[in-house]
Design a protein around this motif. Structure first.
Motif, PDB file in Angstrom:
ATOM      1  N   ASN A   1       0.802  -1.219   0.000  1.00 27.13           N
ATOM      2  CA  ASN A   1       0.000   0.000   0.000  1.00 27.13           C
ATOM      3  C   ASN A   1       0.835   1.269   0.000  1.00 27.13           C
ATOM      4  O   ASN A   1       0.298   2.351  -0.119  1.00 27.13           O
ATOM      5  N   ASN A   2       2.127   1.140   0.187  1.00 22.56           N
ATOM      6  CA  ASN A   2       2.998   2.315   0.243  1.00 22.56           C
ATOM      7  C   ASN A   2       2.966   3.034  -1.099  1.00 22.56           C
ATOM      8  O   ASN A   2       3.257   2.452  -2.134  1.00 22.56           O
ATOM      9  N   LYS A   3       2.596   4.295  -1.090  1.00 20.04           N
ATOM     10  CA  LYS A   3       2.496   5.050  -2.336  1.00 20.04           C
ATOM     11  C   LYS A   3       3.848   5.562  -2.814  1.00 20.04           C
ATOM     12  O   LYS A   3       3.973   6.042  -3.923  1.00 20.04           O
ATOM     13  N   ASN A   4       4.862   5.478  -1.983  1.00 26.12           N
ATOM     14  CA  ASN A   4       6.197   5.961  -2.347  1.00 26.12           C
ATOM     15  C   ASN A   4       7.056   4.805  -2.844  1.00 26.12           C
ATOM     16  O   ASN A   4       8.024   4.413  -2.204  1.00 26.12           O
ATOM     17  N   ILE A   5       6.691   4.279  -3.976  1.00 23.89           N
ATOM     18  CA  ILE A   5       7.440   3.175  -4.573  1.00 23.89           C
ATOM     19  C   ILE A   5       8.113   3.697  -5.831  1.00 23.89           C
ATOM     20  O   ILE A   5       7.475   4.305  -6.682  1.00 23.89           O
ATOM     21  N   ILE A   6       9.409   3.456  -5.911  1.00 21.48           N
ATOM     22  CA  ILE A   6      10.167   3.825  -7.108  1.00 21.48           C
ATOM     23  C   ILE A   6      10.705   2.539  -7.714  1.00 21.48           C
ATOM     24  O   ILE A   6      11.391   1.773  -7.036  1.00 21.48           O
ATOM     25  N   ILE A   7      10.376   2.309  -8.969  1.00 20.82           N
ATOM     26  CA  ILE A   7      10.986   1.194  -9.699  1.00 20.82           C
ATOM     27  C   ILE A   7      12.073   1.798 -10.572  1.00 20.82           C
ATOM     28  O   ILE A   7      11.826   2.710 -11.364  1.00 20.82           O
ATOM     29  N   GLU A   8      13.258   1.296 -10.382  1.00 18.15           N
ATOM     30  CA  GLU A   8      14.427   1.824 -11.078  1.00 18.15           C
ATOM     31  C   GLU A   8      14.219   1.804 -12.592  1.00 18.15           C
ATOM     32  O   GLU A   8      13.645   0.853 -13.124  1.00 18.15           O
ATOM     33  N   PRO A   9      14.686   2.843 -13.284  1.00 19.61           N
ATOM     34  CA  PRO A   9      14.570   2.852 -14.746  1.00 19.61           C
ATOM     35  C   PRO A   9      15.382   1.707 -15.372  1.00 19.61           C
ATOM     36  O   PRO A   9      16.301   1.177 -14.738  1.00 19.61           O
ATOM     37  N   PRO A  10      15.068   1.350 -16.608  1.00 19.05           N
ATOM     38  CA  PRO A  10      15.856   0.317 -17.297  1.00 19.05           C
ATOM     39  C   PRO A  10      17.329   0.702 -17.351  1.00 19.05           C
ATOM     40  O   PRO A  10      17.680   1.881 -17.346  1.00 19.05           O
ATOM     41  N   GLN A  11      18.179  -0.306 -17.420  1.00 22.36           N
ATOM     42  CA  GLN A  11      19.624  -0.079 -17.366  1.00 22.36           C
ATOM     43  C   GLN A  11      20.106   0.882 -18.450  1.00 22.36           C
ATOM     44  O   GLN A  11      21.004   1.687 -18.214  1.00 22.36           O
ATOM     45  N   ASN A  12      19.495   0.840 -19.629  1.00 18.91           N
ATOM     46  CA  ASN A  12      19.951   1.734 -20.698  1.00 18.91           C
ATOM     47  C   ASN A  12      19.570   3.191 -20.453  1.00 18.91           C
ATOM     48  O   ASN A  12      19.986   4.073 -21.187  1.00 18.91           O
ATOM     49  N   GLN A  13      18.782   3.456 -19.406  1.00 19.68           N
ATOM     50  CA  GLN A  13      18.430   4.832 -19.044  1.00 19.68           C
ATOM     51  C   GLN A  13      19.173   5.315 -17.802  1.00 19.68           C
ATOM     52  O   GLN A  13      18.991   6.454 -17.380  1.00 19.68           O
ATOM     53  N   LEU A  14      19.980   4.447 -17.226  1.00 24.35           N
ATOM     54  CA  LEU A  14      20.764   4.817 -16.046  1.00 24.35           C
ATOM     55  C   LEU A  14      22.132   5.338 -16.476  1.00 24.35           C
ATOM     56  O   LEU A  14      22.656   4.928 -17.512  1.00 24.35           O
ATOM     57  N   PRO A  15      22.725   6.223 -15.666  1.00 21.50           N
ATOM     58  CA  PRO A  15      24.082   6.685 -16.000  1.00 21.50           C
ATOM     59  C   PRO A  15      25.088   5.547 -15.830  1.00 21.50           C
ATOM     60  O   PRO A  15      24.810   4.551 -15.159  1.00 21.50           O
ATOM     61  N   ILE A  16      26.235   5.726 -16.445  1.00 20.50           N
ATOM     62  CA  ILE A  16      27.281   4.701 -16.354  1.00 20.50           C
ATOM     63  C   ILE A  16      27.706   4.491 -14.905  1.00 20.50           C
ATOM     64  O   ILE A  16      27.912   3.363 -14.472  1.00 20.50           O
ATOM     65  N   ASN A  17      27.828   5.564 -14.142  1.00 19.17           N
ATOM     66  CA  ASN A  17      28.228   5.447 -12.743  1.00 19.17           C
ATOM     67  C   ASN A  17      26.987   5.270 -11.862  1.00 19.17           C
ATOM     68  O   ASN A  17      26.377   6.238 -11.423  1.00 19.17           O
ATOM     69  N   TYR A  18      26.639   4.029 -11.604  1.00 20.46           N
ATOM     70  CA  TYR A  18      25.430   3.711 -10.840  1.00 20.46           C
ATOM     71  C   TYR A  18      25.498   4.222  -9.400  1.00 20.46           C
ATOM     72  O   TYR A  18      24.508   4.707  -8.864  1.00 20.46           O
ATOM     73  N   LEU A  19      26.654   4.138  -8.790  1.00 20.91           N
ATOM     74  CA  LEU A  19      26.790   4.592  -7.401  1.00 20.91           C
ATOM     75  C   LEU A  19      26.570   6.096  -7.300  1.00 20.91           C
ATOM     76  O   LEU A  19      25.958   6.578  -6.338  1.00 20.91           O
ATOM     77  N   SER A  20      27.023   6.835  -8.285  1.00 21.02           N
ATOM     78  CA  SER A  20      26.763   8.276  -8.325  1.00 21.02           C
ATOM     79  C   SER A  20      25.268   8.536  -8.497  1.00 21.02           C
ATOM     80  O   SER A  20      24.725   9.467  -7.903  1.00 21.02           O
ATOM     81  N   TYR A  21      24.611   7.717  -9.292  1.00 20.16           N
ATOM     82  CA  TYR A  21      23.152   7.821  -9.462  1.00 20.16           C
ATOM     83  C   TYR A  21      22.445   7.663  -8.114  1.00 20.16           C
ATOM     84  O   TYR A  21      21.556   8.437  -7.769  1.00 20.16           O
ATOM     85  N   LEU A  22      22.871   6.681  -7.326  1.00 16.97           N
ATOM     86  CA  LEU A  22      22.261   6.475  -6.008  1.00 16.97           C
ATOM     87  C   LEU A  22      22.521   7.671  -5.095  1.00 16.97           C
ATOM     88  O   LEU A  22      21.650   8.068  -4.326  1.00 16.97           O
ATOM     89  N   ASP A  23      23.710   8.247  -5.188  1.00 21.33           N
ATOM     90  CA  ASP A  23      24.028   9.427  -4.377  1.00 21.33           C
ATOM     91  C   ASP A  23      23.121  10.606  -4.716  1.00 21.33           C
ATOM     92  O   ASP A  23      22.876  11.463  -3.875  1.00 21.33           O
ATOM     93  N   ASN A  24      22.641  10.661  -5.943  1.00 17.68           N
ATOM     94  CA  ASN A  24      21.823  11.790  -6.395  1.00 17.68           C
ATOM     95  C   ASN A  24      20.325  11.565  -6.257  1.00 17.68           C
ATOM     96  O   ASN A  24      19.539  12.406  -6.708  1.00 17.68           O
TER      97      ASN A  24
END
Length: 129
Positions: A58-81
């Motif tokens: 029921n949690n309305k704050n659900i984020i499903i990560e975008p497909p890999q081809n839409q993520l930046p190369i540096n995944y850890l930096s993506y998580l930081d942001n």
């Protein structure tokens, strides 16, 4: 019968390949407040879409990560942001991804990391940004 963007074959394969989203998802449902964010890694999206109907998500704050081809190369930096908030990061993959989740967990330690990682690489990482 389950209908959606994923086939029954994909769901069955993921469930019999030691991928277990049920435990991390259940813990996230029990512990997350309505303000917290349940973050589903892309590799866990198939099983999440299946189990969310049976586990009363029921949690309305659900984020499903975008497909890999839409993520930046540096995944850890993506998580930081990611925006500020308390995250319940769910990771359910095959055994070959165990090193990946350990690397992610090590990076997230700076955000007061809590949670678990099982021997098959299934994980619930709880962190506050």
């Amino acid at each position: 019968m389950f209908c959606g963007i994923y086939s029954a074959k994909q769901i069955i394969f993921k469930n019999f390949n030691y991928e277990d989203i049920k435990k991390p998802l259940n813990l996230a449902i029990e512990q997350a407040s309505s303000k917290d964010i349940i973050y589903i890694s892309q590799g866990s999206a198939i099983t999440f879409e299946y189990y969310k109907h049976y586990m009363n998500v029921n949690n309305k704050n659900i984020i499903i990560e975008p497909p890999q081809n839409q993520l930046p190369i540096n995944y850890l930096s993506y998580l930081d942001n990611l925006p500020a908030g308390k995250y319940f990061y769910i990771f359910s993959h095959n055994k070959n991804k165990h090193k990946t989740i350990l690397k992610i967990a090590n990076h997230l330690k700076k955000y007061n990391l809590n949670g678990f990682i099982d021997k098959n690489g299934n994980a619930l990482l709880i962190f506050q940004k």
